[in-house]
Design a protein around this motif. Structure first.
Motif, PDB file in Angstrom:
ATOM      1  N   UNK A 135      -4.746   0.999   9.979  1.00 27.37           N
ATOM      2  CA  UNK A 135      -5.325  -0.227   9.417  1.00 27.37           C
ATOM      3  C   UNK A 135      -6.144  -0.958  10.463  1.00 27.37           C
ATOM      4  N   UNK A 138      -9.433   0.668  10.555  1.00 30.00           N
ATOM      5  CA  UNK A 138     -10.140   0.323   9.325  1.00 30.00           C
ATOM      6  C   UNK A 138     -10.768  -1.060   9.452  1.00 30.00           C
ATOM      7  N   UNK A 193      -9.988  -5.334  -0.527  1.00 30.98           N
ATOM      8  CA  UNK A 193      -9.405  -4.084  -0.074  1.00 30.98           C
ATOM      9  C   UNK A 193      -8.362  -4.322   1.013  1.00 30.98           C
ATOM     10  N   UNK A 196      -5.250  -5.549  -0.388  1.00 28.21           N
ATOM     11  CA  UNK A 196      -4.452  -4.475  -0.974  1.00 28.21           C
ATOM     12  C   UNK A 196      -3.696  -3.725   0.114  1.00 28.21           C
ATOM     13  N   UNK A 197      -4.437  -3.409   1.189  1.00 27.97           N
ATOM     14  CA  UNK A 197      -3.829  -2.608   2.260  1.00 27.97           C
ATOM     15  C   UNK A 197      -2.712  -3.378   2.948  1.00 27.97           C
ATOM     16  N   UNK A 200      -0.152  -5.366  -0.045  1.00 32.20           N
ATOM     17  CA  UNK A 200       0.511  -4.458  -0.979  1.00 32.20           C
ATOM     18  C   UNK A 200       1.410  -3.451  -0.271  1.00 32.20           C
ATOM     19  N   UNK A 201       1.405  -3.496   1.027  1.00 36.93           N
ATOM     20  CA  UNK A 201       2.157  -2.480   1.753  1.00 36.93           C
ATOM     21  C   UNK A 201       3.612  -2.891   1.924  1.00 36.93           C
ATOM     22  N   UNK A 202       4.550  -2.079   1.433  1.00 37.02           N
ATOM     23  CA  UNK A 202       5.963  -2.490   1.493  1.00 37.02           C
ATOM     24  C   UNK A 202       6.484  -2.642   2.922  1.00 37.02           C
TER      25      UNK A 202
END
Ligand code: SF4
Ligand code: SF4
Lengths: 419, 125
Positions: A135, A138, A193, A196-197, A200-202
């Motif tokens: 990440x 990214x 995005x 989300x990354x 949304x990441x547990x």
């Protein structure tokens, strides 16, 4: 003066003292943390600042305002518009200079591009602290675009050097406006995005949810600013509270986590959420600014020498505020009709936010330190401006001493004493 | 996790984002590599082109300079020094911060920004 030894002195048999820093791989910039831990739990937190004092304000009182513009850019590499913006506003308020509307819009666009760049960089660093290096890469790739746009607008990727007292130094043409528009669209999408990354990441969620909580009450008591305060539910944003530049026309609303996740807990997760959503907010502001950009002059005075002559004639005190990516920056300037200002004082947002480390870290685990430390997006180089050195001694000013000194200095200034 | 994994898989099929400057693999010595490029022995992967208006090394045209000292006055880094005898200036590249303020202020356009940015060196001059 407090020393690391003081904490060690209080150590009982089942607690340990840990010193992190001043130079430590987990911290990007020098600060020293003194912790007392029982098992894995942190029981006591203290930190020592001023490991990178550079005497910038002192240098400023030996330079003329135009030279200070570039000096103030060097207070912080990332916030190089913020400090210059605040300084310009302070000087403009003293001299009564009206900034042309087009310049106000360009200033706003550049400042928001800087916010995008800073927040994405931070997201990358935060991901890295969590051990989520894909990440990070990214985020760093996403940041390239804004740097290219900034380079196109201002002539350099990081050091923008576009601010001028009473306006800006470079105009924006149609092609550049298109590029900026494209970038704004890109970052609207990119922010979604990234959300989300990250959100949304547990794994990230379990690591950051309910870690490093700063309650609304503590936040208000410690005067935290910027995204750190907003993540604790305090609606505080200079762009909203005291609009300047093009912000009155755009209308900025402070971003709080309840608009994103539906609740405000004031933890690291909320801070991530607020920063990522602010990327989108900035992209929207940029879009509005480019669309509504008025025509006209870009500076109050084009000729630097004429401007300097004008500034030499003014006297008075002024303050300049700007919402930097990390929170409010505050500049105080006093001009006394001479070439160089009589006084220049900078307060960077990290100065306020650092204290919030204490409630955040109490009760946390040692492994959470880098994450919590990074969650306020600290910038030490901006903050460190007070070390006293002399023959045979190097004394770091503590909080109280610093305060006393500052009160003394204020009093002195008030009486108009000249050293 | 899943979102990132999708991104990573996509990345496998994309072009490498990084511009491989100055060469595909890190050379043993960067300055040695650049020298061998100068000698024409090896080829360099070109850097990303700079946009117009880039603030790189400052070019000083001595003939145009009228010795008005404006650049000395605005330079934040003391990178331009006035030569009293000649009534000209000397530009110190290693002190320059590339703000371009001297270029803006110069009345005769004796100072100009260039696109050069590969300026790091072991020597001061
Ligand atoms: S570019 Fe800036 S630092 Fe360099 S010589 Fe000109 S004014 Fe001085
Ligand atoms: S501003 Fe231009 S003309 Fe004046 S001294 Fe500097 S280089 Fe020469």
């Amino acid at each position: 003066m407090r020393k690391a030894g003081d904490i060690i002195g209080q150590e009982s048999r089942d607690t340990y003292s840990i010193c992190v820093g001043p130079v430590h791989p987990a911290l990007k910039e020098p600060v020293r943390l003194n912790l007392r831990v029982r098992g894995e739990r942190i029981e006591h937190v203290d930190f020592e600042l001023s490991q990178v004092h550079r005497g910038i304000e002192w240098m400023g009182t030996r330079r003329n305002p135009i030279q200070i513009l570039y000096l103030s850019e060097r207070i912080c590499g990332i916030c190089n518009i913020c400090h210059t913006f605040a300084f310009c506003r302070a000087v403009e308020s003293i001299a009564g200079i009206e900034v042309p509307p087009r310049a106000r819009y360009i200033r706003t666009i550049v400042a928001e591009l800087e916010r995008i760049h800073s927040h994405i960089l931070w997201a990358g660093v935060a991901a890295h602290e969590l051990g989520f290096d894909s990440a990070m890469h990214y985020a760093f790739r996403a940041r390239e675009k804004v740097l290219d746009v900034i380079e196109n607008l201002t002539g350099n990727r990081i050091m923008k050097a576009i601010m001028m007292i009473g306006g800006v130094r470079r105009d924006m043409d149609k092609g550049q406006a298109r590029l900026v528009m494209e970038a704004a669209d890109f970052y609207s999408r990119c922010s979604r995005k990234l959300e989300k990354i990250f959100l949304g990441d547990p794994v990230i969620k379990s690591r950051t949810r309910d870690t490093g909580i700063l309650t609304r009450h503590d936040c208000l008591a410690l005067c935290s600013v910027g995204p750190t305060a907003r993540a604790s539910g305090v609606r505080k944003d200079v762009r909203q509270d005291e609009p300047y530049g093009a912000y009155p026309d755009v209308g900025v609303k402070a971003m709080t986590p309840d608009e994103i996740t539906g609740e405000t807990r004031g933890d690291v997760y909320d801070r991530i959420a607020v920063r990522l959503r602010e990327i989108k907010q900035s992209a929207d502001i940029i879009g509005r600014c480019v669309k509504d950009m008025p025509e006209g002059k870009i500076a109050h005075e084009d000729k630097a020498n004429v401007l300097l002559g004008e500034l030499r004639g003014v006297q008075g005190e002024g303050i300049g505020r700007h919402e930097a990516p990390r929170g409010e920056v505050f500049h105080y300037v006093k001009l006394v009709g001479e070439e160089a200002p009589y006084s220049w004082k900078v307060r960077a947002p990290t100065y306020n936010n650092l204290l919030s480390w204490i409630p955040m870290m109490l009760g946390a685990q040692i492994a959470d330190i880098p994450v919590i430390a990074a969650s306020i997006d600290p910038c030490m180089s901006c903050t460190n401006r007070a070390v006293v050195t002399g023959p045979g001694r190097r004394q770091v000013l503590g909080q109280d001493m610093l305060h006393d000194l500052s009160v003394k200095r204020t009093r002195e200034l008030r009486r108009g004493l000249r050293p | 996790m899943l979102n990132m994994q999708i991104e990573l898989v996509k990345q496998l099929f994309r072009r490498t984002f990084t511009n491989r400057f100055p060469s595909k693999r890190i050379p043993k010595s960067v300055s040695g590599f650049l020298r061998s490029v100068e000698r024409g022995e090896r080829k360099m992967n070109p850097p990303v082109p700079v946009p117009p208006g880039f603030r790189g090394r400052i070019n000083y045209d001595k003939k145009k300079c009228i010795g008005c000292r404006l650049c000395v006055k605005v330079c934040p880094a003391d990178a331009v020094v006035f030569l009293e005898k000649e009534k000209k200036i000397r530009y110190h590249l290693f002190r320059c911060t590339f703000c371009g303020q001297c270029v803006d202020v110069c009345p005769t356009k004796a100072l100009q920004t260039t696109n050069e940015f590969l300026l790091a060196d072991y020597e001061k001059d």
